[in-house]
Design a protein around this motif. Structure first.
Motif, PDB file in Angstrom:
ATOM      1  N   ASP A 354      45.747  48.021  46.384  1.00  0.00           N
ATOM      2  CA  ASP A 354      46.479  47.450  45.239  1.00  0.00           C
ATOM      3  C   ASP A 354      45.492  46.763  44.454  1.00  0.00           C
ATOM      4  OD1 ASP A 354      46.463  45.872  47.877  1.00  0.00           O
ATOM      5  OD2 ASP A 354      47.028  44.380  46.669  1.00  0.00           O
ATOM      6  N   ALA A 355      45.446  46.884  43.070  1.00  0.00           N
ATOM      7  CA  ALA A 355      44.409  46.346  42.487  1.00  0.00           C
ATOM      8  C   ALA A 355      45.218  44.704  41.650  1.00  0.00           C
ATOM      9  CB  ALA A 355      44.383  47.149  41.092  1.00  0.00           C
ATOM     10  N   LEU A 356      44.179  43.929  41.466  1.00  0.00           N
ATOM     11  CA  LEU A 356      44.445  42.659  40.637  1.00  0.00           C
ATOM     12  C   LEU A 356      45.478  42.841  39.726  1.00  0.00           C
ATOM     13  CD1 LEU A 356      41.380  40.349  41.375  1.00  0.00           C
ATOM     14  CD2 LEU A 356      43.603  40.164  42.581  1.00  0.00           C
ATOM     15  N   CYS A 357      46.289  41.947  39.359  1.00  0.00           N
ATOM     16  CA  CYS A 357      46.941  42.041  38.264  1.00  0.00           C
ATOM     17  C   CYS A 357      46.294  40.639  37.452  1.00  0.00           C
ATOM     18  CB  CYS A 357      48.456  41.817  38.254  1.00  0.00           C
ATOM     19  SG  CYS A 357      49.192  41.534  36.601  1.00  0.00           S
ATOM     20  N   ALA A 358      45.238  41.156  36.630  1.00  0.00           N
ATOM     21  CA  ALA A 358      44.467  40.078  36.109  1.00  0.00           C
ATOM     22  C   ALA A 358      44.390  40.426  34.466  1.00  0.00           C
ATOM     23  CB  ALA A 358      43.134  40.157  36.296  1.00  0.00           C
ATOM     24  N   PRO A 359      45.166  39.308  33.642  1.00  0.00           N
ATOM     25  CA  PRO A 359      45.016  39.354  32.297  1.00  0.00           C
ATOM     26  C   PRO A 359      43.901  39.066  31.717  1.00  0.00           C
ATOM     27  CG  PRO A 359      46.414  37.792  32.987  1.00  0.00           C
ATOM     28  CD  PRO A 359      45.903  38.311  34.084  1.00  0.00           C
ATOM     29  N   LYS A 360      43.647  39.413  30.468  1.00  0.00           N
ATOM     30  CA  LYS A 360      42.536  39.069  29.571  1.00  0.00           C
ATOM     31  C   LYS A 360      41.384  39.045  30.276  1.00  0.00           C
ATOM     32  CE  LYS A 360      45.643  36.120  26.652  1.00  0.00           C
ATOM     33  NZ  LYS A 360      45.965  34.933  25.917  1.00  0.00           N
ATOM     34  N   MET A 361      40.413  37.858  30.295  1.00  0.00           N
ATOM     35  CA  MET A 361      39.323  38.153  30.557  1.00  0.00           C
ATOM     36  C   MET A 361      38.922  37.719  32.359  1.00  0.00           C
ATOM     37  SD  MET A 361      37.571  38.619  27.928  1.00  0.00           S
ATOM     38  CE  MET A 361      35.908  38.135  28.224  1.00  0.00           C
ATOM     39  N   ARG A 362      40.075  37.576  33.107  1.00  0.00           N
ATOM     40  CA  ARG A 362      39.832  37.320  34.434  1.00  0.00           C
ATOM     41  C   ARG A 362      39.109  38.497  35.039  1.00  0.00           C
ATOM     42  NH1 ARG A 362      44.675  36.959  38.751  1.00  0.00           N
ATOM     43  NH2 ARG A 362      43.339  36.417  40.795  1.00  0.00           N
ATOM     44  N   HIS A 363      39.431  39.747  34.605  1.00  0.00           N
ATOM     45  CA  HIS A 363      38.726  41.025  35.271  1.00  0.00           C
ATOM     46  C   HIS A 363      37.183  40.755  35.097  1.00  0.00           C
ATOM     47  CE1 HIS A 363      42.184  43.558  35.556  1.00  0.00           C
ATOM     48  NE2 HIS A 363      42.442  43.140  34.277  1.00  0.00           N
ATOM     49  N   PHE A 364      36.526  40.143  34.354  1.00  0.00           N
ATOM     50  CA  PHE A 364      35.170  40.040  34.399  1.00  0.00           C
ATOM     51  C   PHE A 364      34.620  38.974  35.217  1.00  0.00           C
ATOM     52  CE2 PHE A 364      36.481  41.577  30.088  1.00  0.00           C
ATOM     53  CZ  PHE A 364      35.825  42.748  30.383  1.00  0.00           C
ATOM     54  N   LYS A 365      35.371  38.147  35.886  1.00  0.00           N
ATOM     55  CA  LYS A 365      35.203  36.988  36.858  1.00  0.00           C
ATOM     56  C   LYS A 365      34.366  37.722  38.083  1.00  0.00           C
ATOM     57  CE  LYS A 365      37.985  33.265  35.064  1.00  0.00           C
ATOM     58  NZ  LYS A 365      38.946  32.308  35.378  1.00  0.00           N
ATOM     59  N   TYR A 366      33.430  37.019  38.485  1.00  0.00           N
ATOM     60  CA  TYR A 366      32.767  37.491  39.833  1.00  0.00           C
ATOM     61  C   TYR A 366      33.667  37.674  40.920  1.00  0.00           C
ATOM     62  CZ  TYR A 366      30.653  35.977  44.274  1.00  0.00           C
ATOM     63  OH  TYR A 366      30.293  36.084  45.608  1.00  0.00           O
ATOM     64  N   VAL A 367      34.431  36.585  41.262  1.00  0.00           N
ATOM     65  CA  VAL A 367      35.480  36.608  42.379  1.00  0.00           C
ATOM     66  C   VAL A 367      36.418  37.896  42.267  1.00  0.00           C
ATOM     67  CG1 VAL A 367      37.086  35.126  41.468  1.00  0.00           C
ATOM     68  CG2 VAL A 367      36.797  35.299  43.810  1.00  0.00           C
ATOM     69  N   CYS A 368      36.727  38.249  41.034  1.00  0.00           N
ATOM     70  CA  CYS A 368      37.450  39.376  40.769  1.00  0.00           C
ATOM     71  C   CYS A 368      36.968  40.683  41.028  1.00  0.00           C
ATOM     72  CB  CYS A 368      37.971  39.189  39.474  1.00  0.00           C
ATOM     73  SG  CYS A 368      39.433  37.840  39.338  1.00  0.00           S
ATOM     74  N   LEU A 369      35.685  40.785  40.464  1.00  0.00           N
ATOM     75  CA  LEU A 369      35.063  41.886  40.878  1.00  0.00           C
ATOM     76  C   LEU A 369      34.685  42.246  42.321  1.00  0.00           C
ATOM     77  CD1 LEU A 369      32.220  41.395  38.015  1.00  0.00           C
ATOM     78  CD2 LEU A 369      34.172  43.210  37.990  1.00  0.00           C
TER      79      LEU A 369
END
Length: 552
Positions: A354-369
Motif C-alpha cells: 500500500d502506497a502513501l496517500c500524500a497530496p501536493k508536496m508531501r511526496h518529496f519529504k524524506y520521511v515519505c520517501l
C-alpha cells in the motif's frame, strides 16, 4: 480441535460452532442449505427476492443481526437476479449454481476439519493453518481452492459474523455491500465486477479446482525500527553499493499478462482488497475480481502496517476483462495455464503493498520517501524459512518473522547491471535456490523471479510517477531481484523512462547513488529550487519535453 490456537483465533470470524472436536452448522442452517441444495422445487428459492429472504433466515438462525448488513442489499440481489440477467441464465443459477453453492457450504465444516488436520504437515516445522494473521505477526496460511470456494460462498450468502471485525482492522468480507452498491448507484462496471464473481462460482461448481493458495504476511525486522521511521534508515540506503537490476519498460500490456516469471505488484489499500467488495474498480479491485480467490485473504488478514506486505501465491485467474474503472467490463472465460509447484500452487505470485496517500508536496519529504522505499522492499524481499539473520554483509536485509511462518527461500547472488535478455548468462545460479516441500523436492525456483509493476500509488493517492518508478527500482535491486518489468499504462510523465534508466545503467550507478540523487532532487522540489520532474532535472536535455510540471 478445541485446543488449536489457529482455530481459536479464526473461529470468532466464522459462522460455525464447535462441540466435541467437531465443527458444525446450527440445525436450522443445515435444514435451509439442504433444501437449497435440492433446487427451487424444495427450497422455493427461484428469484433474487426469495434468495435474500433465505439468506436473512439463515443469518437469524446464526443469531447474526440484520442491522449489520447494508439496508440496500435485498434490492441489489433482486436487481441482479430478477432484472439484469436473462431468464435462461437466471434459471440456471437457481436450478444449478445456488444448489451447488449450498452443497459446498454444507461441506464447509468437514473441509475446515480436514484443513486443520493437514495444516501441520504442509511445510515441515511451519504452521500453515487458517488463523488471524495479525499486524506484526509474520506468518503463512495455506488454503485449498475447494476451501476457498466454500469461504467465498459463505461471503455470497452473507453468513460471516461482522460485529467484531472492525476492532481487529479487518476488511469487509460479506457480499452485501457489493450487491447494495449495484442498486444504490448502478453502473455497467459494477455489474461486471459481480459477473466476474458469478463466473468464478459457475466454474468451481462445474469443476472444482484441486490446487492450493498461500497467503503470507511479510514484515521488515523490528530491530531496525525507531520512533519515526520504518526499517532500514536513510543511511542504509545512502551507503548501499548494490548494483541496479535490469529495467524493462513496457509501454503496453498489463501486469497480470506478464510472461517473465515475475512477482506481480498489487497497488493495494492498507486493507487488503480495498473496495473489491464495495464500489472500487481500479487496479487492486480488478485483480481481485479476475482472481477471486484473493478475496479469501480479506477474511483473516488485518490492515497492513508501514513495514508490512502481503504475498499471495497460487491464485487462479478465471475471467477476461476490458477497460479500467468506469470502463471495466467482464469479457468472458479465462483459462489459467500457469504451471503448479510441489505445493499445488499456480506459479502466480502477487504482492500487496500500500502506497502513501500524500497530496501536493508531501511526496518529496524524506520521511515519505523512506516509508515508500521500505514498503516496496518489504514486498520484494524473498522470505526465509528460518528467519534468522545471517551474516550476509552490510547491504543485506532479511525479513522478520515469528517461528511459525515462512517458506524456504534462499536469496540468489545476482549480477544486476546486465540487460534483461542477458540476465540468464550473467547470473550466478545456486542449486539451493528453491522452495522445498516436506519431502525435499524442488517446487519453485526464485533466482529468475523479477518484479512486474507500474504506477504504484500514482492515481487517486497522488504519487509522482517518476519518483515511484525509481523507488520501486531501488527496492527491487536491493532485494536482489534480477529485473523489473515496468508497465507505464501510457502515462505521459514516463515517456522518457526507458531513456533515463538506460542512461543510469550505462553509468553503473549503485542503489546508493540513485537514492542520494533522489534525496537531493526532492529537497530542491520541497524548497522550490526546481519545478522540473526528476528525469528532466537529472538529464537537462529532457527538460524541453518534461517541463510541463507546474509549481506546487
Amino acid at each position: 480441535m478445541e485446543s488449536r490456537e489457529d482455530l481459536n483465533s479464526i473461529l470468532p470470524y466464522l459462522p460455525l460452532l464447535i462441540r466435541s472436536s467437531s465443527l458444525y452448522w446450527p440445525p436450522r442452517v443445515v435444514e435451509a442449505l439442504k433444501a437449497m441444495s435440492e433446487g427451487p422445487s424444495h427450497s422455493r428459492v427461484d428469484s433474487g427476492e426469495v434468495l435474500w429472504q433465505a439468506i436473512s433466515d439463515m443469518r437469524q438462525s446464526l443469531s447474526l443481526s440484520a442491522r449489520l448488513l447494508s439496508p440496500s442489499a435485498p434490492q441489489g440481489y433482486a436487481l441482479l437476479f430478477d432484472e439484469l440477467i436473462h431468464g435462461r441464465e437466471s434459471k440456471r443459477w437457481f436450478d444449478e449454481i445456488i444448489p451447488a453453492l449450498a452443497r459446498l457450504l454444507l461441506q464447509l465444516p468437514s473441509l475446515l476439519e480436514m484443513h486443520f488436520q493437514k495444516a501441520d504437515d504442509v511445510v515441515s516445522g511451519v504452521k500453515t493453518g487458517l488463523r488471524l494473521l495479525a499486524p506484526q505477526q509474520a506468518g503463512v496460511v495455506f488454503l485449498s481452492q475447494e476451501l476457498i470456494g466454500a469461504l467465498l460462498a459463505c461471503g455470497f450468502f452473507c453468513l460471516f459474523p461482522v460485529s467484531n471485525r472492525g476492532a481487529k482492522h479487518l476488511s469487509v468480507i460479506n457480499f452485501d455491500n457489493l450487491f447494495a452498491s449495484l442498486y444504490e448507484s448502478y453502473s455497467e462496471s459494477h455489474e461486471s465486477k459481480i459477473r466476474c464473481i458469478m463466473h468464478y462460482f459457475e466454474r468451481v461448481c462445474s469443476c472444482m479446482p484441486t490446487g492450493t493458495v498461500s497467503f503470507e504476511r511479510k514484515i521488515l525486522p523490528a530491530e531496525y525500527h525507531n520512533s519515526s521511521t520504518t526499517a532500514p534508515d536513510a543511511d542504509f540506503w545512502s551507503k548501499s553499493d548494490i548494483s541496479l537490476c535490469a529495467f524493462k519498460v513496457c509501454s503496453s500490456g498489463l501486469i497480470e499478462d506478464q510472461s517473465d516469471n515475475a512477482l506481480e505488484v498489487d497497488f493495494a489499500n492498507k486493507y487488503l482488497g480495498g473496495g473489491s467488495l464495495n464500489r472500487g474498480c481500479v487496479q487492486e479491485e480488478i485483480r481481485f475480481m479476475i482472481n477471486p480467490e484473493l478475496i479469501a485473504g480479506m477474511l483473516f488478514l488485518p490492515r497492513m502496517d508501514d513495514n508490512e506486505a502481503i504475498e499471495i501465491v497460487g491464485a487462479e485467474r478465471f475471467s477476461c476483462y476490458t477497460g479500467y474503472a468506469s470502463s471495466f467490463r467482464f469479457a468472458g472465460d479465462y483459462i489459467d495455464k500457469k504451471t503448479v509447484d510441489a505445493f499445488k500452487r499456480r506459479r502466480t505470485r502477487i504482492v500487496a503493498i500500500d502506497a502513501l496517500c500524500a497530496p501536493k508536496m508531501r511526496h518529496f519529504k524524506y520521511v515519505c520517501l523512506l516509508r515508500e522505499i521500505n514498503k516496496a522492499l518489504c514486498g520484494f524481499l524473498i522470505q526465509g524459512k528460518t528467519w534468522q539473520h545471517q551474516n550476509k554483509g552490510d547491504n543485506d536485509i532479511q525479513l522478520a518473522s515469528n517461528d511459525d511462518s515462512g517458506l524456504l527461500h534462499t536469496e540468489t547472488s545476482t549480477s544486476h547491471g546486465a540487460a534483461l535478455d542477458d540476465a540468464e548468462t550473467n547470473r550466478q545460479k545456486q542449486d539451493s535456490n528453491f522452495v522445498r516441500d516436506v519431502e525435499g523436492s524442488d517446487c519453485m525456483a526464485h533466482e529468475d523471479v523479477g518484479v512486474a509493476t507500474g504506477n504504484w500509488g500514482c492515481g487517486v493517492f497522488g504519487g509522482d510517477p517518476e519518483l515511484k518508478a525509481m523507488i520501486q527500482w531501488l527496492a527491487a535491486s536491493q532485494a536482489r531481484r534480477p529485473f523489473i518489468s515496468y508497465y507505464t499504462f501510457g502515462a505521459l510523465a514516463l515517456e522518457n523512462l526507458d531513456q533515463v534508466t538506460k542512461w543510469i545503467l550505462s553509468h553503473d550507478w549503485t542503489v546508493g547513488d540513485l537514492w542520494n540523487m533522489m534525496l537531493e532532487y526532492s529537497a530542491q522540489r520541497l524548497y522550490k529550487q526546481t519545478h522540473l520532474g526528476f528525469f528532466s532535472w537529472l538529464l537537462p536535455s529532457l527538460s524541453t519535453t518534461n517541463e510541463s510540471i507546474s509549481p506546487s
